[in-house]
Design an enzyme around this catalytic site. Structure first.
Site, PDB file in Angstrom:
ATOM      1  N   GLY A  10      31.558 -13.101 -52.137  1.00 27.54           N
ATOM      2  CA  GLY A  10      30.491 -13.358 -53.106  1.00 27.54           C
ATOM      3  C   GLY A  10      30.652 -12.507 -54.342  1.00 27.54           C
ATOM      4  CG  LEU A  11      34.034 -11.968 -55.936  1.00 25.66           C
ATOM      5  CD1 LEU A  11      35.454 -12.442 -56.228  1.00 25.66           C
ATOM      6  CD2 LEU A  11      33.981 -10.440 -55.882  1.00 25.66           C
ATOM      7  N   GLY A  12      29.339 -12.788 -57.352  1.00 24.19           N
ATOM      8  CA  GLY A  12      28.308 -12.966 -58.384  1.00 24.19           C
ATOM      9  C   GLY A  12      28.029 -11.630 -59.051  1.00 24.19           C
ATOM     10  CB  SER A 130      17.552  -1.289 -54.510  1.00 26.66           C
ATOM     11  OG  SER A 130      16.806  -1.333 -55.716  1.00 26.66           O
ATOM     12  N   GLY A 131      19.261  -1.653 -57.121  1.00 25.70           N
ATOM     13  CA  GLY A 131      19.767  -1.002 -58.325  1.00 25.70           C
ATOM     14  C   GLY A 131      20.261  -2.017 -59.341  1.00 25.70           C
ATOM     15  N   GLY A 132      20.206  -3.298 -58.957  1.00 20.14           N
ATOM     16  CA  GLY A 132      20.646  -4.332 -59.884  1.00 20.14           C
ATOM     17  C   GLY A 132      22.122  -4.188 -60.184  1.00 20.14           C
ATOM     18  CE  LYS A 184      16.525  -4.200 -52.654  1.00 15.91           C
ATOM     19  NZ  LYS A 184      16.787  -5.465 -53.116  1.00 15.91           N
ATOM     20  CG  HIS A 187      13.043  -0.840 -53.104  1.00 20.98           C
ATOM     21  ND1 HIS A 187      13.340  -1.865 -53.987  1.00 20.98           N
ATOM     22  CD2 HIS A 187      13.371   0.307 -53.745  1.00 20.98           C
ATOM     23  CE1 HIS A 187      13.818  -1.348 -55.096  1.00 20.98           C
ATOM     24  NE2 HIS A 187      13.859  -0.039 -54.980  1.00 20.98           N
ATOM     25  CG  ASN A 188      12.955  -5.832 -53.640  1.00 23.43           C
ATOM     26  OD1 ASN A 188      13.518  -4.743 -53.654  1.00 23.43           O
ATOM     27  ND2 ASN A 188      13.613  -6.956 -53.830  1.00 23.43           N
ATOM     28  CD  GLU A 191      12.032  -4.122 -58.091  1.00 21.23           C
ATOM     29  OE1 GLU A 191      12.832  -3.547 -57.335  1.00 21.23           O
ATOM     30  OE2 GLU A 191      12.273  -5.248 -58.583  1.00 21.23           O
ATOM     31  NE  ARG A 448     -15.855 -11.161 -37.001  1.00 15.82           N
ATOM     32  CZ  ARG A 448     -15.314 -10.726 -35.865  1.00 15.82           C
ATOM     33  NH1 ARG A 448     -15.621  -9.521 -35.413  1.00 15.82           N
ATOM     34  NH2 ARG A 448     -14.498 -11.481 -35.173  1.00 15.82           N
ATOM     35  CG  HIS A 454     -17.482 -12.716 -33.261  1.00 12.89           C
ATOM     36  ND1 HIS A 454     -16.413 -13.318 -32.627  1.00 12.89           N
ATOM     37  CD2 HIS A 454     -17.833 -13.554 -34.264  1.00 12.89           C
ATOM     38  CE1 HIS A 454     -16.130 -14.461 -33.241  1.00 12.89           C
ATOM     39  NE2 HIS A 454     -16.984 -14.624 -34.236  1.00 12.89           N
TER      40      HIS A 454
HETATM   41  P1  NAP Z   1      24.517 -14.498 -58.233  1.00  9.02           P
HETATM   42  O1  NAP Z   1      25.056 -13.731 -59.365  1.00  9.02           O
HETATM   43  O2  NAP Z   1      23.702 -15.714 -58.507  1.00  9.02           O
HETATM   44  O3  NAP Z   1      25.731 -14.894 -57.285  1.00  9.02           O
HETATM   45  C1  NAP Z   1      25.523 -15.689 -56.173  1.00  9.02           C
HETATM   46  C2  NAP Z   1      26.761 -15.646 -55.305  1.00  9.02           C
HETATM   47  O4  NAP Z   1      26.462 -16.377 -54.104  1.00  9.02           O
HETATM   48  C3  NAP Z   1      27.984 -16.303 -55.934  1.00  9.02           C
HETATM   49  O5  NAP Z   1      29.132 -15.577 -55.557  1.00  9.02           O
HETATM   50  C4  NAP Z   1      27.970 -17.687 -55.277  1.00  9.02           C
HETATM   51  O6  NAP Z   1      29.235 -18.290 -55.210  1.00  9.02           O
HETATM   52  C5  NAP Z   1      27.513 -17.330 -53.889  1.00  9.02           C
HETATM   53  N1  NAP Z   1      26.966 -18.461 -53.154  1.00  9.02           N
HETATM   54  C6  NAP Z   1      25.866 -19.181 -53.442  1.00  9.02           C
HETATM   55  N2  NAP Z   1      25.688 -20.134 -52.499  1.00  9.02           N
HETATM   56  C7  NAP Z   1      26.697 -20.004 -51.610  1.00  9.02           C
HETATM   57  C8  NAP Z   1      27.048 -20.670 -50.417  1.00  9.02           C
HETATM   58  N3  NAP Z   1      26.313 -21.682 -49.943  1.00  9.02           N
HETATM   59  N4  NAP Z   1      28.153 -20.266 -49.755  1.00  9.02           N
HETATM   60  C9  NAP Z   1      28.894 -19.233 -50.217  1.00  9.02           C
HETATM   61  N5  NAP Z   1      28.619 -18.553 -51.344  1.00  9.02           N
HETATM   62  C10 NAP Z   1      27.520 -18.931 -52.030  1.00  9.02           C
HETATM   63  O7  NAP Z   1      23.597 -13.598 -57.271  1.00  9.02           O
HETATM   64  P2  NAP Z   1      23.448 -12.014 -57.215  1.00  9.02           P
HETATM   65  O8  NAP Z   1      22.454 -11.571 -58.231  1.00  9.02           O
HETATM   66  O9  NAP Z   1      24.788 -11.373 -57.176  1.00  9.02           O
HETATM   67  O10 NAP Z   1      22.719 -11.845 -55.797  1.00  9.02           O
HETATM   68  C11 NAP Z   1      23.429 -11.855 -54.572  1.00  9.02           C
HETATM   69  C12 NAP Z   1      22.468 -11.355 -53.495  1.00  9.02           C
HETATM   70  O11 NAP Z   1      22.061 -10.018 -53.827  1.00  9.02           O
HETATM   71  C13 NAP Z   1      21.177 -12.154 -53.374  1.00  9.02           C
HETATM   72  O12 NAP Z   1      20.760 -12.146 -52.041  1.00  9.02           O
HETATM   73  C14 NAP Z   1      20.216 -11.364 -54.213  1.00  9.02           C
HETATM   74  O13 NAP Z   1      18.866 -11.585 -53.854  1.00  9.02           O
HETATM   75  C15 NAP Z   1      20.640  -9.944 -53.888  1.00  9.02           C
HETATM   76  N6  NAP Z   1      20.295  -8.920 -54.874  1.00  9.02           N
HETATM   77  C16 NAP Z   1      20.359  -9.176 -56.205  1.00  9.02           C
HETATM   78  C17 NAP Z   1      20.025  -8.171 -57.106  1.00  9.02           C
HETATM   79  C18 NAP Z   1      20.108  -8.395 -58.597  1.00  9.02           C
HETATM   80  O14 NAP Z   1      19.595  -7.530 -59.334  1.00  9.02           O
HETATM   81  N7  NAP Z   1      20.708  -9.464 -59.055  1.00  9.02           N
HETATM   82  C19 NAP Z   1      19.650  -6.906 -56.633  1.00  9.02           C
HETATM   83  C20 NAP Z   1      19.637  -6.669 -55.270  1.00  9.02           C
HETATM   84  C21 NAP Z   1      19.964  -7.680 -54.389  1.00  9.02           C
HETATM   85  P3  NAP Z   1      29.706 -19.360 -56.333  1.00  9.02           P
HETATM   86  O15 NAP Z   1      30.365 -18.549 -57.415  1.00  9.02           O
HETATM   87  O16 NAP Z   1      30.656 -20.211 -55.593  1.00  9.02           O
HETATM   88  O17 NAP Z   1      28.479 -20.087 -56.789  1.00  9.02           O
END
Ligand code: NAP
Length: 478
Positions: A10-12, A130-132, A184, A187-188, A191, A448, A454
């Site tokens: 997962g390289l988001g 956490s930390g974005g 977590k 925590h949120n 937040e 009640r 009750h």
């Molecule tokens: P993101 O940038 O939207 O990236 C989503 C990732 O999930 C992408 O790599 C995507 O792959 C993959 N994905 C989505 N559906 C999939 C599936 N069905 N099978 C396999 N891979 C799939 O999300 P993000 O912000 O990095 O968040 C990732 C996780 O961290 C989430 O659970 C989020 O709640 C949590 N989180 C986020 C933050 C934040 O600040 N953003 C902070 C803490 C925790 P593709 O490239 O193929 O779409």
């Protein structure tokens, strides 16, 4: 050849930054993303760190690139996607490999996944991060749930990538199965409350005192040097000082007043309610986000009902602004006290033995609610680990007594002027109810008993009774 110490799927936003952080700390990491193009882009972005990144286009290549027993971080969209990804991964794994879900999972899903893998030879860790984006890259706060043995196997790498506070790493094993994701979630939830309270104070400054964004930014900047010093106050100042490239005016003035939410705030409230623990600050914050999303309805309602209240008039502006600072601190104490009370109840309910001082400790840096205030909470729970509530620990009891007068004045002024302060007011209601030995639930219990038989307990400790209500609806039990 298997060279990587760890893998990440997962390289988001979060996954790519976490992977770079891991590589930078000297670990070789194998990475995989559902969409292969993103894997290539990531490899390119890795720059100097490419030597320690093995970019894989198939799951087979990915698993083969990691040295067994394999720790594999899954950092993808929470929910079903995680189950799907785990199913795709499982056939290639072998005994003792660990799947680590690092997304924002519902802890109940984490418990289910943990149990499902229990007898399979594979291990599951639910890990809150956490930390974005910045935290993931430079050092997040990490909350780990799983077996102690699995934690020991990932402790070194997680410690190397976590944020530090005065040299202490902001990562800890918090308990079995869903413990990390539960913490977590709370925590949120905190937040949400913290952000809502800041937004309400901003509203009083903007709509009550009629200050512009820059003036309000100055106030938050000042506060960030004092007792409210925290990441959220710091970014509030930055936001207020940022200009819109299109209009040249403050960006905050052109942003629509409609906030999104993904689920962790709502889950915090649901779990608090399930356990019968008041979390009114988080509830108010979640409800406020829901109300914020009803933009059209709110605009229409303003047309029909008008805005209530008299203009805010304060005799001494500087004294009132000082009150706002203390009020925010007091309300924040209420929200944190509630969050910790929810975690204490969950710890009993799920048998986790959650370490409260450690939780406060690992939130001091790296995460979104990081602040010096959490250092004081760490001390309070270290001194009194079994305190019934944060607000009755000596230091916080003093702080509440010192600041709740300001909260009272601020809430009264805002209510009189029709400025919405649901989260600030919730903290006041919580303090006033929690500290009152003789409340008003005797009336609820009488009602009640009247309509539902009750029964009630008596203040003199005599046997529980019914009635007498006179109408013959309920006859006295003897
Ligand atoms: P993101 O940038 O939207 O990236 C989503 C990732 O999930 C992408 O790599 C995507 O792959 C993959 N994905 C989505 N559906 C999939 C599936 N069905 N099978 C396999 N891979 C799939 O999300 P993000 O912000 O990095 O968040 C990732 C996780 O961290 C989430 O659970 C989020 O709640 C949590 N989180 C986020 C933050 C934040 O600040 N953003 C902070 C803490 C925790 P593709 O490239 O193929 O779409």
């Amino acid at each position: 050849m298997a060279e990587a110490e760890i893998g990440l799927i997962g390289l988001g936003v979060m996954g790519s930054n976490l992977a770079l952080n891991i590589a930078e700390k000297g670990n070789t990491i194998a990475v995989f993303n559902r969409t292969p193009q993103r894997t290539q882009e990531f490899f390119h972005e890795a720059g100097d760190l490419q030597d320690r990144v093995i970019a894989c286009e198939t799951i087979e290549q990915f698993v083969a690139a990691i040295k067994p027993p394999r720790p594999i971080i899954i950092m993808i969209k929470a929910g079903e996607a995680v189950d799907q990804q785990m199913e795709l991964l499982k056939p290639y794994l072998q005994a003792h490999d660990i799947m680590i879900d690092a997304g924002n999972a519902n802890f109940r899903d984490t418990m289910r996944r943990f149990d499902a893998l229990k007898d399979s030879g594979l291990t599951f860790i639910g890990m809150g991060v956490s930390g974005g984006e910045e935290g993931a890259r430079k050092g997040p706060s990490i909350m780990v749930g799983g077996t102690e043995d699995s934690w020991k196997r990932v402790e070194k790498v997680l410690t190397s990538i976590a944020a530090t506070y005065n040299g202490d790493p902001c990562v800890a094993w918090l308990g079995e199965n869903g413990a990390g994701h539960f913490v977590k979630t709370i925590h949120n939830g905190i937040e949400y409350a913290d952000m809502q309270m800041i937004a309400e104070i901003y509203g009083i400054l903007r709509d009550g005192l009629k200050m512009d964004a820059k003036e309000i930014g100055e106030v938050f900047g000042r506060w960030n040097k004092g007792r409210l010093n925290s990441f959220l106050i710091e970014i509030t100042e930055t936001v207020l000082n940022a200009n819109d490239p299109l209009t040249g005016g403050p960006i905050v003035d052109v942003i629509l007043d409609r906030a999104g939410q993904k689920g962790t705030g709502k889950w915090s409230v649901i779990e608090a309610q399930n356990m019968g623990i008041p979390a009114t600050g988080i509830e108010a914050a979640v409800a406020a986000r829901s109300l914020s999303s009803m933009k059209e309805e709110r605009v229409a309602a303003e047309g029909i009902l008008g805005l209530p209240g008299a203009p805010l008039e304060v005799a001494d502006r500087e004294a009132f602004i000082a009150d706002l600072e203390s009020a925010l601190l007091a309300a924040k104490i209420g929200a944190y006290a509630q969050g910790f009370a929810v975690m204490a109840a969950a710890s009993k309910e799920f048998g986790w033995n959650l370490p409260m001082p450690t939780i406060a400790k690992i939130w001091r840096a790296g995460c979104i609610i990081r602040s010096q205030f959490l250092d004081a909470i760490t001390k309070a729970f270290t001194d009194k680990p079994d305190a019934a509530n944060l607000i009755v620990t000596p230091a916080f009891a003093e702080l509440v007594k010192e600041t709740d007068g300001a909260l009272r004045r601020v809430v009264s002024a805002a209510v009189t002027s029709g400025l919405p302060v649901p989260a600030l007011a919730s903290a006041l209601g919580y303090f006033d109810s929690y500290r009152r030995g003789r409340g008003t639930a005797n009336m609820i219990q009488a009602q009640r008993d009247f309509f539902g038989a009750h029964g009630y307990d008596r203040v003199d400790g005599l046997d529980s009774h019914h009635g007498p209500w006179g109408s013959g609806l309920v006859s006295e039990r003897s």
